[in-house]
Structure formats: C-alpha cells, structure tokens
Design a protein around this motif. Structure first.
Motif, PDB file in Angstrom:
ATOM      1  N   MET A  11       0.829  -1.211   0.000  1.00 27.86           N
ATOM      2  CA  MET A  11       0.000   0.000   0.000  1.00 27.86           C
ATOM      3  C   MET A  11       0.863   1.260   0.000  1.00 27.86           C
ATOM      4  O   MET A  11       0.547   2.252  -0.676  1.00 27.86           O
ATOM      5  CB  MET A  11      -0.936   0.002   1.208  1.00 27.86           C
ATOM      6  CG  MET A  11      -2.060  -1.029   1.122  1.00 27.86           C
ATOM      7  SD  MET A  11      -3.272  -0.890   2.471  1.00 27.86           S
ATOM      8  CE  MET A  11      -4.040   0.678   2.093  1.00 27.86           C
ATOM      9  N   GLY A  12       1.972   1.201   0.764  1.00 31.93           N
ATOM     10  CA  GLY A  12       2.885   2.348   0.759  1.00 31.93           C
ATOM     11  C   GLY A  12       3.472   2.599  -0.615  1.00 31.93           C
ATOM     12  O   GLY A  12       3.546   3.754  -1.088  1.00 31.93           O
ATOM     13  N   LEU A  13       3.896   1.521  -1.301  1.00 33.79           N
ATOM     14  CA  LEU A  13       4.432   1.660  -2.657  1.00 33.79           C
ATOM     15  C   LEU A  13       3.356   2.194  -3.615  1.00 33.79           C
ATOM     16  O   LEU A  13       3.650   3.017  -4.504  1.00 33.79           O
ATOM     17  CB  LEU A  13       4.963   0.326  -3.151  1.00 33.79           C
ATOM     18  CG  LEU A  13       6.240  -0.182  -2.473  1.00 33.79           C
ATOM     19  CD1 LEU A  13       6.584  -1.593  -2.956  1.00 33.79           C
ATOM     20  CD2 LEU A  13       7.410   0.768  -2.760  1.00 33.79           C
ATOM     21  N   THR A  14       2.134   1.718  -3.412  1.00 34.62           N
ATOM     22  CA  THR A  14       1.033   2.193  -4.259  1.00 34.62           C
ATOM     23  C   THR A  14       0.805   3.690  -4.087  1.00 34.62           C
ATOM     24  O   THR A  14       0.584   4.418  -5.064  1.00 34.62           O
ATOM     25  CB  THR A  14      -0.260   1.427  -3.933  1.00 34.62           C
ATOM     26  OG1 THR A  14      -0.050   0.027  -4.147  1.00 34.62           O
ATOM     27  CG2 THR A  14      -1.421   1.911  -4.792  1.00 34.62           C
ATOM     28  N   VAL A  15       0.868   4.135  -2.838  1.00 33.37           N
ATOM     29  CA  VAL A  15       0.693   5.574  -2.585  1.00 33.37           C
ATOM     30  C   VAL A  15       1.805   6.373  -3.253  1.00 33.37           C
ATOM     31  O   VAL A  15       1.557   7.427  -3.860  1.00 33.37           O
ATOM     32  CB  VAL A  15       0.656   5.842  -1.070  1.00 33.37           C
ATOM     33  CG1 VAL A  15       0.735   7.351  -0.791  1.00 33.37           C
ATOM     34  CG2 VAL A  15      -0.604   5.254  -0.451  1.00 33.37           C
ATOM     35  N   VAL A  16       3.042   5.873  -3.177  1.00 33.94           N
ATOM     36  CA  VAL A  16       4.169   6.569  -3.807  1.00 33.94           C
ATOM     37  C   VAL A  16       3.972   6.636  -5.321  1.00 33.94           C
ATOM     38  O   VAL A  16       4.166   7.690  -5.956  1.00 33.94           O
ATOM     39  CB  VAL A  16       5.495   5.869  -3.464  1.00 33.94           C
ATOM     40  CG1 VAL A  16       6.636   6.464  -4.294  1.00 33.94           C
ATOM     41  CG2 VAL A  16       5.791   6.003  -1.984  1.00 33.94           C
ATOM     42  N   VAL A  17       3.572   5.492  -5.918  1.00 37.14           N
ATOM     43  CA  VAL A  17       3.333   5.464  -7.368  1.00 37.14           C
ATOM     44  C   VAL A  17       2.198   6.422  -7.729  1.00 37.14           C
ATOM     45  O   VAL A  17       2.276   7.165  -8.718  1.00 37.14           O
ATOM     46  CB  VAL A  17       3.015   4.030  -7.836  1.00 37.14           C
ATOM     47  CG1 VAL A  17       2.562   4.042  -9.307  1.00 37.14           C
ATOM     48  CG2 VAL A  17       4.227   3.137  -7.660  1.00 37.14           C
TER      49      VAL A  17
END
Length: 388
Positions: free
Chosen positions: A41-47
């Motif tokens: 989810m953190g990576l998704t937010v960054v993307v």
C-alpha cells in the motif's frame, strides 16, 4: 521548486484533492494488515503521487497523450487493488478527473464514458463488489463532468487574459504614437519659430538693439510656452484651440516673412474637432515656414453643406517627395475623427492641404445642448466662434 505548476485557475486545489486518497487508506485504520500489505500500500501511494503530480505537469505542458497514459496507469492501480480494497475505486475517479480536462470537451466526454465502460466490464468480469463499482461509476461521471465544465471556463478565462493583455499593449502603442505625433507637431512648429526669431535677433543686434532685445524676449516666452505644451501633450490635455493656433500661425508666418490671408467663418465645433484641427493647422503652418519658401499663405475655415473644411495653401516651391512623419500624423488625426485630408503639391506649384470633416449642423447643435445640460452651463461649451 514547485510541486505543482503555477496556474491561477487551479491555485491550491491540487493539494486539496489529495484528501480523497484517504478512502484507499481506510483499511489501515479498521483492519489488521500484514507487513507485506503495508509495504504494498505504501508503494502504491508513492506510485500514485508520482502519477498525480506528473499528470498536472503534463497537462500544463499540453502533452495529452502522456496524460492518457497517466489515466491508464491509475485505472490499472484501481483494478489491481479492487478485489482486496474497495477504496481503490478512488483511483478511477482521479483518472476521470484527468480525462475531463482534455482541451476538446467532446473527446473528454467520450473518454469518461469509456472509463465508465471499463468499470462496468471489470465489475462483471472480475465479480467485483458493488461498493467498488457503484461509487466509481457515479463519481467518475460527476467529477469528470465538472472538470469538463471548469476546463472550458479556464480556457475562456485564459482567452480573456490574453485579450486584456493585447488591449493593454495596443493602448500603450496608441499612447506612444499619440505622444510622438503631439511632440512632433508641437516642437516642430515651436522650434521653427524660435529659429526664425533668433536669426532675426542676430540680424538686428547691431543696428536695432531694442528690437533685437524684444525678439530675444519673444524667444524666451515661446520656449516657456513650448515647455508647457510638451507637458500638456504627455498628460493628454490641450489648452487653446483654433483661435489660439491661428494667432500662433500669424506670428510664425510674420517672422518668416510670409503674408497671411485668413478667411475664418464663425463656427461652433466640438472641442475634439477644435483640438485636432488646431494641431493639423499647426503642422501645416510649420511645413510652410520650414520647407515651402513661400511668399503668401492662405488659411480658410468654412462650412460647406454638412462638412467643416480647413484649407491651408501656399505659393511655395511645392514637392513631389513622399509624405513624411508630419503629414502622416495629420492624416491619422483626420481619419481618427472620420474626416478626409487631400494633399495637392507639385514642384514650383505650391502646396494645398484640404481637410474635410462631416459634421451636420443639427448634430453640432444637439451636442451643444447635451454638453450644456450635463455641465449645467447657460452658454454653449462645444466650441467657440473662430475669428481671424
């Protein structure tokens, strides 16, 4: 460095719309998630943030193919997370918001409908939750449609800003041209008169000192008056008019040894016409003094039917040269009040300038009445009788 491009129509709103990202993050607060899900989810937010900020910059640069790629990437994020997090439908809404900003409203609308079709197909094909599909359908259409509207408004505002800037630029150009014409007309006449009187004073210095001193005093007075006229021209205000200008013409022609024949009718004309005709008369007389080598000059102001006419003619050397800045300025002034200027000149045949302005007597009388009623005066104020 700016995170979002500078846009007066957007302002701080790109920051405000990030609040909807909280819908995707709701499971963090209400369910127990594994470390792997947290990381994903953190990576998704960054993307997402990279796509979101990049989308605004690409819009600003009008790179719409890349904007469509950003929207497609957001759709992919939504579909990847749809089976696990119904809040991922917010990515669909962000995609619709970007597509609604396309410069052509029809294509933007078709793109949003295409996005709605993707949501519907994904709902049926992937057996997604209605809590994912229904908000995605409703808010994609709502936000996308609003962005179509506000994008149209923004483009109209931009066109208005450009139009206003162009009007301001043209006004500045017109003002510079006005000042240039006024200074040319004012200084050309005045400096010619100063030159003539200075030459006369020099000739009289040895045999008639009293007359020479008087001529020098006249030069001083003319110079002071010229300074006041230059200041008046820069500020756009002009005193005097045809009455004063005819007196000035008589003085300049007398100093140049040119006989003046004046035939001036008693006319009532508007202050604007009076001022413009006065400047035209000044430039015409200046040309006679400086270039014509004339012995006589005729000035005639009269009415012929519905036309007010000003004639300036001399018996000088004439010319077949192209019109200079002075004559062009005169023609521009006449055309600005809807008049016409005819120039007749040829070598050894003198020069005749005829200015004609259509001003019916009934219209002049009406202007006088209107102006008097507005100013509360009991005497006509639109013009003064012109006397030789």
């Amino acid at each position: 460095m700016r995170v979002f491009p500078r846009d007066p129509d957007l302002g701080w709103t790109p920051w405000a719309w990030l609040v909807y990202l909280g819908i995707f993050l709701l499971p963090v607060f209400f369910t127990s998630l594994s470390t792997t899900v947290w990381v994903l989810m953190g990576l998704t937010v960054v993307v997402f943030l990279a796509l979101y900020i990049g989308g605004y910059w690409l819009q600003h640069l009008n790179r719409w193919r890349a904007v469509y790629a950003v929207a497609a990437a957001l759709v992919v994020l939504a579909l990847v997370w749809a089976p696990y997090n119904t809040g991922a439908n917010v990515f669909m809404v962000y995609a619709g918001a970007f597509l609604g900003c396309y410069p052509k409203a029809r294509r933007a609308l078709l793109s949003i409908f295409g996005l709605v079709g993707i949501v519907a197909l994904a709902y049926l094909a992937l057996d997604l939750s209605l809590f994912f599909a229904l908000p995605a359908l409703i808010f994609t259409v709502l936000i996308g449609g609003l962005n179509i509207h506000f994008s149209e408004v923004g483009r109209k505002n931009e066109a208005l800003r450009k139009s206003r800037a162009e009007v301001e630029r043209l006004a500045q150009v017109a003002e510079r041209e006005r000042i240039a014409r006024d200074l040319h007309d004012l200084l050309g006449h005045t400096l010619s008169l100063i030159t003539l009187k200075s030459e006369l004073a020099a000739k009289l210095a040895e045999r008639d000192t009293r007359r020479a001193a008087q001529e020098i005093r006249d030069v001083e007075a003319i110079a002071r008056k010229a300074l006041a006229e230059v200041r008046a021209a820069v500020t756009g205000y002009r005193a005097g008019g045809l009455t004063e200008e005819i007196d000035n013409a008589r003085q300049a022609l007398d100093a140049a040894g040119v006989l003046l024949e004046a035939d001036i009718d008693d006319l009532n004309i508007s202050p604007r016409d009076d001022g413009i005709l006065a400047l035209i008369l000044r430039e015409a007389v200046t040309n006679v003094v400086r270039h014509a080598r004339a012995h006589a000059c005729e000035i005639c102001l009269s009415r012929s039917g519905d036309h007010v006419q000003l004639l300036v003619a001399d018996d000088g050397i004439g010319s077949d040269a192209p019109e200079g800045a002075g004559l062009r300025g005169m023609r521009e002034r006449v055309e600005a009040i809807g008049g016409r200027m005819d120039l007749t000149t040829a070598p050894s045949q003198g020069t005749k300038i005829l200015v004609s302005v259509e001003r019916p007597e009934a219209v002049v009388a009406e202007l006088a009445t209107d102006t008097e009623s507005v100013l509360g005066e009991t005497t006509p104020v639109v013009g003064r009788p012109i006397t030789a």
